[in-house]
Enzyme design. Structure first.
Site, short mmCIF file in Angstrom:
data_model
loop_
_atom_site.label_atom_id
_atom_site.label_comp_id
_atom_site.label_asym_id
_atom_site.label_seq_id
_atom_site.Cartn_x
_atom_site.Cartn_y
_atom_site.Cartn_z
N MET A 1 1.51 4.08 5.89
CA MET A 1 0.35 3.20 5.75
C MET A 1 0.76 1.99 4.94
O MET A 1 1.02 2.10 3.75
CB MET A 1 -0.77 3.93 5.02
CG MET A 1 -1.13 5.28 5.62
SD MET A 1 -2.20 5.16 7.03
CE MET A 1 -3.74 4.75 6.25
N CYS A 2 0.85 0.86 5.58
CA CYS A 2 1.13 -0.41 4.89
C CYS A 2 2.62 -0.60 4.63
O CYS A 2 3.41 0.34 4.59
CB CYS A 2 0.38 -0.55 3.56
SG CYS A 2 -1.38 -0.20 3.67
N ARG A 3 2.97 -1.86 4.46
CA ARG A 3 4.31 -2.28 4.04
C ARG A 3 4.09 -3.36 2.98
O ARG A 3 3.19 -4.19 3.11
CB ARG A 3 5.10 -2.89 5.20
CG ARG A 3 5.31 -1.99 6.42
CD ARG A 3 6.49 -1.02 6.25
NE ARG A 3 6.07 0.20 5.56
CZ ARG A 3 6.90 1.22 5.28
NH1 ARG A 3 8.17 1.13 5.59
NH2 ARG A 3 6.45 2.28 4.68
N ASN A 115 1.07 1.33 -1.17
CA ASN A 115 1.51 1.77 0.15
C ASN A 115 1.37 3.28 0.19
O ASN A 115 2.06 3.99 -0.54
CB ASN A 115 2.97 1.36 0.39
CG ASN A 115 3.59 2.05 1.59
OD1 ASN A 115 2.90 2.42 2.52
ND2 ASN A 115 4.90 2.26 1.54
#
Length: 272
Positions: A1-3, A115
């Site tokens: 989930m996310c960077r 993240n």
């Protein structure tokens, strides 16, 4: 989930760090190479950066995907900075609070990103609500797990914790309340970068005395990128990087009844 990604170094265009590299954060929004959870980071993005002579960073955030924002392309081409934090988002709960939920979150000189995801959100962290001042809860930018984790970190910072203490304390607190959470946190004040690797990938690229980049994954194939071991605290400046193992929760619990000489902190490892 996310960077996400943070940078300290000589003045660079935003684009040099976020859009130009072959595997840039821009490209990671739809084609990450090392993302373990989720595949597309299209639920918002943001960048915060520092201008010379002003300790309070500027931010640019949007609710949509980074590739769909023509204005950001212009910013990336002309804005220059010596420190930034940027993120592309894959929301834990789709549609939650739009732009307000996009990292980086900010307070004073700090920029913050998360993240990962909190297991069992929001019910799992309800027991931690009393630890946050009511005014901070009422001032949260979004009703997301990341925003609440930021509130926990920020409360620790305001109480006098150093950046590393604040991140480590919040990670252990959340992990105890919500086992299985992924808690890669990233914090900068424009002069240092502090981060945790807890459940997802984290890398750094250091040129001592010149620049330091900390990111979810490398943005190019430079052989000097180094992966941070899981359950590790990273503290970096423009001159060095320090890695400290975060104590395993089971060890921490058992240490509470151990003699002082058996409950010492884990060794710190300087990295050139």
């Amino acid at each position: 989930m996310c960077r996400h990604l943070a940078f300290l170094g000589p003045e660079e265009r935003l684009g040099t760090l976020l859009t130009d590299p072959p595997h840039s954060l821009f490209r990671q929004s739809w084609a990450p190479r090392r993302q373990r959870y989720g595949t597309v980071n299209a639920d918002g993005f943001g960048v915060g950066w520092y201008a010379e002579g002003d300790p309070v960073p500027a931010r640019y955030r949007r609710a949509g995907p980074i590739w769909g924002d023509g204005s950001f392309a212009d910013l990336a081409r002309v804005v220059r900075t010596t420190a930034l934090l940027a993120a592309v988002r894959d929301a834990t709960v789709a549609g939650a609070d739009g732009e307000a939920a996009a990292a980086p979150f900010a307070a004073g000189r700090w920029l913050f990103s998360h993240n990962g995801a909190v297991a069992g959100w929001p019910h799992s962290l309800a027991p931690l609500v009393p630890t946050v001042p009511p005014v901070d809860l009422l001032s949260m930018e979004a009703r997301s797990d990341s925003a609440f984790v930021w509130a926990l970190v920020l409360n620790r910072l305001r109480e006098g914790d150093e950046e590393g203490e604040a991140l480590a304390g919040a990670v252990l607190e959340v992990a105890r309340a919500a086992p299985g959470s992924r808690l890669n946190l990233l914090l900068t004040n424009g002069e240092t970068i502090t981060a945790t690797a807890w459940g997802d990938t984290l890398w750094y690229l250091a040129e001592p005395g010149r620049r330091t980049v900390v990111a979810s994954e490398p943005y190019d194939d430079d052989p000097y990128w180094r992966e941070v071991p899981d359950r590790t605290l990273l503290a970096a400046s423009r001159t060095d990087v320090l890695l400290t193992p975060l104590k395993d929760l089971d060890d921490q619990v058992s240490d509470t009844s151990a003699p002082d000489d058996q409950a010492s902190a884990p060794p710190k490892e300087p990295i050139a």
